[in-house]
Write an enzyme that holds these catalytic residues in place. Structure first.
Site, mmCIF file in Angstrom:
data_model
loop_
_atom_site.group_PDB
_atom_site.id
_atom_site.type_symbol
_atom_site.label_atom_id
_atom_site.label_comp_id
_atom_site.label_asym_id
_atom_site.label_seq_id
_atom_site.Cartn_x
_atom_site.Cartn_y
_atom_site.Cartn_z
ATOM 1 N N TYR A 117 26.418 14.566 -23.049
ATOM 2 C CA TYR A 117 25.975 16.018 -22.785
ATOM 3 C C TYR A 117 24.498 16.002 -22.232
ATOM 4 O O TYR A 117 24.242 16.608 -21.304
ATOM 5 C CB TYR A 117 26.176 16.844 -24.172
ATOM 6 C CG TYR A 117 25.967 18.284 -23.819
ATOM 7 C CD1 TYR A 117 26.809 19.010 -23.036
ATOM 8 C CD2 TYR A 117 24.770 18.979 -24.291
ATOM 9 C CE1 TYR A 117 26.648 20.455 -22.996
ATOM 10 C CE2 TYR A 117 24.591 20.397 -24.221
ATOM 11 C CZ TYR A 117 25.495 21.115 -23.529
ATOM 12 O OH TYR A 117 25.199 22.276 -23.399
ATOM 13 N N SER A 162 21.647 25.610 -18.760
ATOM 14 C CA SER A 162 21.457 24.220 -19.293
ATOM 15 C C SER A 162 21.541 24.015 -20.972
ATOM 16 O O SER A 162 22.075 24.589 -21.457
ATOM 17 C CB SER A 162 20.119 23.909 -18.673
ATOM 18 O OG SER A 162 19.613 22.434 -18.992
#
Length: 223
Positions: A145, A128
């Site tokens: 993003y 992540s």
């Protein structure tokens, strides 16, 4: 400790770093990448050249590992997306392409490989980002993003709950700010430093950690 691991997005950056580290430690590494030639000759690595956003391609992984076990799967493949991500006319198709790679693909990989992970009582890690933290977003922008990584964190959280009865540990792991094509030259961490820290964290994970969002050193990050 050694075992069998699979990593996506393995041809460069963090993905290649993971493949090299685990192979050097004696693990059997399955490297998933669209550019198999980039890993040619890397000892201890079996290359699977496929597009991780193609569900039919992911289905071939289900078939390939139908009778095997996996100790570790790392969803590393990802993309920053379009250059323009501040408030303004963001390209919608480019946004959807990032969501397919950063958010949907980790789900489909995890779902396809749940059986071999269960056989190994394995760990499913999704790379992540600190930019996924909603609580820590004090600067705004980076809509594409940020949203794709915040969404995959929720995928991780749900997978952790759904796969817990099968003894599979599922976490979201931030690599920190790393000097890669995405992170840029100003990032404080090298690939070597980031991967080494994440490897130590992964090695110490247990089912009690499932569903967490962690930094490279294993400290909990705010959702």
């Amino acid at each position: 400790m050694t075992g069998v691991m699979l990593i996506t997005g393995a041809s460069r950056g963090l993905g290649r770093g993971f493949a090299e580290h685990y192979a050097a430690a004696g693990w059997r590494v399955h490297a998933v990448t669209r550019n198999g030639a980039a890993l040619a000759g890397l000892a201890g690595v079996e290359i699977h050249a496929l597009d991780i956003t193609d569900r039919k391609a992911i289905a071939t992984l289900r078939t390939r590992f139908a009778e095997e076990k996996l100790d570790l799967v790392v969803n590393n493949a990802g993309d920053w997306g379009p250059g323009a991500q501040d408030l303004g006319p963001i390209d919608a198709e480019a946004w959807m392409a990032v969501l397919r790679l950063n958010t949907l693909a980790p789900y489909y990989v995890g779902e396809a490989l749940a059986d071999p992970l269960a056989r190994g009582r394995g760990t499913l890690v999704t790379i992540s980002s600190g930019l996924a933290s909603i609580e820590d977003n004090r600067s705004g922008g980076d809509y594409v993003y940020r949203s794709s990584k915040a969404a995959v964190n929720m995928v991780v959280r749900s997978l952790a709950r759904d796969l817990a009865p099968r003894q599979i540990t599922v976490v979201a792991l931030s690599p920190g700010w790393v000097r890669t094509a995405m992170g840029g030259d100003q990032a404080p961490l090298s690939v070597e430093e980031s991967v080494a820290a994440m490897r130590r964290t992964i090695a110490g994970l247990t089912l009690k950690d499932s569903g967490k969002f962690l930094n490279p050193e294993g400290k909990t990050l705010p959702w």
